[in-house]
Enzyme design. Structure first.
Site, mmCIF file in Angstrom:
data_model
loop_
_atom_site.group_PDB
_atom_site.id
_atom_site.type_symbol
_atom_site.label_atom_id
_atom_site.label_comp_id
_atom_site.label_asym_id
_atom_site.label_seq_id
_atom_site.Cartn_x
_atom_site.Cartn_y
_atom_site.Cartn_z
ATOM 1 N N ASP A 99 0.881 -1.604 -0.152
ATOM 2 C CA ASP A 99 0.483 0.182 -0.132
ATOM 3 C C ASP A 99 0.665 1.360 -0.196
ATOM 4 O O ASP A 99 1.382 1.312 1.121
ATOM 5 C CB ASP A 99 -1.099 -0.084 1.167
ATOM 6 C CG ASP A 99 -2.346 0.874 0.999
ATOM 7 O OD1 ASP A 99 -2.624 1.512 0.021
ATOM 8 O OD2 ASP A 99 -2.912 1.020 2.180
ATOM 9 N N ASP A 101 0.332 5.369 0.301
ATOM 10 C CA ASP A 101 -0.122 6.631 0.439
ATOM 11 C C ASP A 101 0.647 7.487 0.360
ATOM 12 O O ASP A 101 1.373 8.020 0.564
ATOM 13 C CB ASP A 101 -0.915 6.324 2.220
ATOM 14 C CG ASP A 101 -1.746 5.320 2.330
ATOM 15 O OD1 ASP A 101 -2.673 5.126 1.516
ATOM 16 O OD2 ASP A 101 -2.063 5.182 3.400
ATOM 17 N N ASP A 279 3.548 0.854 3.686
ATOM 18 C CA ASP A 279 2.503 0.626 5.140
ATOM 19 C C ASP A 279 3.024 -0.855 5.248
ATOM 20 O O ASP A 279 2.813 -1.518 4.662
ATOM 21 C CB ASP A 279 1.698 0.972 4.860
ATOM 22 C CG ASP A 279 0.885 0.966 5.449
ATOM 23 O OD1 ASP A 279 0.793 0.130 6.827
ATOM 24 O OD2 ASP A 279 -0.288 1.229 6.440
#
Length: 375
Positions: A99, A101, A279
């Protein structure tokens, strides 16, 4: 403010979600019968967990009936995915999931806005940061393919529908990495983030020219580890800037002496990207729930959009990401001061209680985040 305005807004969002799922079916893995499914509706904060399905039609029926705000399947495969506890499920294997972000990028700390609504923090990220995160997703995919040897055809990259990108390596049940523990996955994360990298590795290698003048040795695509990563990032940067001639020379390792200055600039910049901001908790979790591609993200009402490499390179935050672009504009009441920021290609700024009439993609974005109500 009357309670029925909140109810009316939630019902409206639920109905438009249902309309979407009547037309669009999320992408579901072929081994979906071994996966747990989960969802959150528009009428509460709790999740429906420990679901399993035996047919695609069963999934479609669920989506139309429940019109969920969020819809997930597990990265893991289980013997009994519907069992109520993790111990009872019988873990078999898990895909590699990552992930990215945009709000975690070091250059984007000043472009993130946090707004408090009813003791909840709502985060807005400027389009520019999300577009920069797309470049990190390209680098990450290259690492998985060229450094970890994962088949590129098994890797899916998606705009998350909110503020970043998902990169998933869908692995066979028997693949060694699929059966790897959290500890092994943590090592993979550390490698991707270039944790504790030896500074000597990053020093430019040199050779003596015919005039005994030190000349840089270009990192090669074929080199293992970080130097190979630097070469690929240099190529990506040159390609991104439409320096096709230089990109080809980097790729082919040919006639670089005429491009010393550009080469040095590209190499210096490439070194800033060798650590990919992912992440860690997402990647080390062997039973993570991941958003189904083409499902709607309930905090933007944008779909989780799979992207080809070409689409990733050209990625821009525009209203065209929304499946509701052709809907009529919607008048909303803004619930908090929103400072100037670029959202879906629109430079916006609102005061609390403003009542703008917005194009559907932008209106739905603010309604789903809880930053606005229907008028």
């Amino acid at each position: 403010m009357p309670e029925d305005v909140f109810v009316k807004t939630r019902r409206f969002l639920e109905n438009i979600t249902r309309t979407y799922y009547r037309k669009i079916m999320p992408i579901i893995p072929k081994d979906f019968m071994l996966r747990e499914f989960a969802a959150q509706t528009w009428h509460g904060k709790s999740y429906i967990r420990h679901m399993s399905f035996h047919s695609i039609e069963e999934i479609r029926k669920f989506l139309i009936e429940k019109a969920p705000r969020h819809f997930y399947f597990s990265s893991a495969r289980y013997n009994e995915p519907e069992a109520p506890s993790m111990d009872q499920k019988g873990w078999r294997s898990s895909d590699l999931v990552f992930d990215i972000d945009a709000d975690h990028l070091p250059e984007c700390k000043e472009k993130v806005v946090e707004i408090n609504i009813d003791d909840e923090k709502v985060k807005l990220v400027d389009d520019e940061c999300i577009e920069k995160a797309a470049f990190r997703a390209i680098i990450l995919k290259d690492i998985l393919v060229y450094e970890l040897g994962i088949d590129k055809n098994s890797i899916s990259v998606e705009f998350s529908g909110n503020r970043g990108f998902h990169v998933t390596a869908y692995l066979d049940d028997s693949h060694d990495l699929a059966r790897s523990s959290s500890d092994v996955r943590r090592e993979i994360v550390n490698y991707i983030k270039a944790v504790d990298i030896d500074e000597k590795t990053l020093m430019p290698w040199t050779k003596l020219s015919t005039r005994s003048k030190p000349m840089p040795i270009l990192p090669s695509f074929n080199e293992a580890g970080i130097r190979g990563r630097i070469a690929r990032i240099m190529y990506r940067l040159a390609h991104q800037r439409k320096l096709k001639s230089i990109a080809n020379k980097i790729l082919l390792q040919k006639d670089l002496s005429k491009y010393d200055e550009v080469f040095e600039e590209l190499e210096h910049e490439a070194r800033q990207y060798i650590s990919v901001e992912i992440d860690e908790q997402v990647s080390i979790d062997v039973s993570r729930l991941i958003r189904a591609p083409l499902s709607l993200h309930g905090k933007s009402l944008l779909p989780v959009k799979p992207l080809s490499e070409e689409e990733l390179e050209k990625f821009r935050m525009t209203p065209r990401l929304s499946p509701f672009i052709n809907e009529e504009p919607i008048r909303v009441r803004i619930l908090a001061d929103i400072p100037q920021i670029r959202i879906l290609g629109n430079r916006i700024r609102f005061r609390k209680n403003d009542r703008p009439r917005l194009d559907a993609p932008l209106a739905l974005y603010f309604l789903s985040k809880g930053l606005a109500l229907l008028v």
